[in-house]
Scaffold this active site. Sequence first.
Site, PDB file in Angstrom:
ATOM      1  N   PHE A 121      -2.620  -1.698  10.346  1.00  0.00           N
ATOM      2  CA  PHE A 121      -3.706  -2.239   9.538  1.00  0.00           C
ATOM      3  C   PHE A 121      -3.162  -3.282   8.564  1.00  0.00           C
ATOM      4  O   PHE A 121      -3.080  -4.448   8.892  1.00  0.00           O
ATOM      5  CB  PHE A 121      -4.460  -1.120   8.800  1.00  0.00           C
ATOM      6  CG  PHE A 121      -5.128  -0.144   9.730  1.00  0.00           C
ATOM      7  CD1 PHE A 121      -6.242  -0.515  10.469  1.00  0.00           C
ATOM      8  CD2 PHE A 121      -4.632   1.145   9.886  1.00  0.00           C
ATOM      9  CE1 PHE A 121      -6.858   0.372  11.345  1.00  0.00           C
ATOM     10  CE2 PHE A 121      -5.233   2.036  10.751  1.00  0.00           C
ATOM     11  CZ  PHE A 121      -6.350   1.655  11.487  1.00  0.00           C
ATOM     12  N   CYS A 122      -2.803  -2.865   7.385  1.00  0.00           N
ATOM     13  CA  CYS A 122      -2.454  -3.803   6.316  1.00  0.00           C
ATOM     14  C   CYS A 122      -1.124  -4.509   6.539  1.00  0.00           C
ATOM     15  O   CYS A 122      -0.995  -5.683   6.211  1.00  0.00           O
ATOM     16  CB  CYS A 122      -2.494  -3.089   4.974  1.00  0.00           C
ATOM     17  SG  CYS A 122      -4.155  -2.433   4.648  1.00  0.00           S
ATOM     18  N   VAL A 123      -0.135  -3.830   7.093  1.00  0.00           N
ATOM     19  CA  VAL A 123       1.147  -4.493   7.356  1.00  0.00           C
ATOM     20  C   VAL A 123       0.951  -5.577   8.413  1.00  0.00           C
ATOM     21  O   VAL A 123       1.322  -6.735   8.218  1.00  0.00           O
ATOM     22  CB  VAL A 123       2.236  -3.476   7.764  1.00  0.00           C
ATOM     23  CG1 VAL A 123       3.500  -4.188   8.227  1.00  0.00           C
ATOM     24  CG2 VAL A 123       2.540  -2.534   6.597  1.00  0.00           C
ATOM     25  N   THR A 166      -1.224  -8.599   7.228  1.00  0.00           N
ATOM     26  CA  THR A 166      -0.522  -9.453   6.271  1.00  0.00           C
ATOM     27  C   THR A 166       0.583 -10.256   6.948  1.00  0.00           C
ATOM     28  O   THR A 166       0.767 -11.442   6.644  1.00  0.00           O
ATOM     29  CB  THR A 166       0.035  -8.600   5.109  1.00  0.00           C
ATOM     30  OG1 THR A 166      -1.069  -7.936   4.474  1.00  0.00           O
ATOM     31  CG2 THR A 166       0.764  -9.454   4.093  1.00  0.00           C
ATOM     32  N   ASP A 219       0.783  -1.246   0.000  1.00  0.00           N
ATOM     33  CA  ASP A 219       0.000   0.000   0.000  1.00  0.00           C
ATOM     34  C   ASP A 219       0.816   1.298   0.000  1.00  0.00           C
ATOM     35  O   ASP A 219       0.425   2.281   0.637  1.00  0.00           O
ATOM     36  CB  ASP A 219      -0.964   0.029   1.185  1.00  0.00           C
ATOM     37  CG  ASP A 219      -1.955  -1.109   1.156  1.00  0.00           C
ATOM     38  OD1 ASP A 219      -2.024  -1.829   0.145  1.00  0.00           O
ATOM     39  OD2 ASP A 219      -2.667  -1.298   2.158  1.00  0.00           O
TER      40      ASP A 219
END
Length: 176
Positions: free
Chosen positions: A112-114, A117, A9
């Site tokens: 969030f995304c880190v 994942t 992202d």
Amino acid sequence: MRTALLIIDVQHALCIGPDAVDNGERTIANINLLSQRARAARAPVIFVQHEDQGALVHGSQGWQLAPGLLHTEQDLRLRKRGSDAFHQTDLQAMLKMRHISELVICGMQTEFCVESTVRRALALGYPVTLAADAHTTAPNGVLSVADVVAHHHATLSNLGAYGVRTTVRPSQDIHF
């Protein structure tokens, strides 16, 4: 072991403007260092791009990779809608097809995304190296960005239930 670099992202809308991440330029410089090393070692470089109905509509300026982020035609791209880059995407298949057994992860939105994942990668059996100086987030009004990052370094490196671990290292110490 074969390693891939997962860049999460690093997009225009998350790096430019009033909702931009802290330390974006420094973080992108460290990500560029990692991607150059990965390419030199012939390790896959995978750019993950989040999309939603707000500033990250697919194809919009906000959805594009951030200015200053180096990329090549040989790099792989993956679109996602959830915070976990594996969720309802082809990431697992991309990794299996290339016989990837380890991941180096970096990017935007640490909590969030880190984080999502990294946790999913561990659950799937991938050891993860989290680039300590190549991920960041935006201020949230509760914790400083430095505290968010430090908390996630401590938390993710101490998860042991998956049988594989997260190692946190500065970009300059990561080799492919």
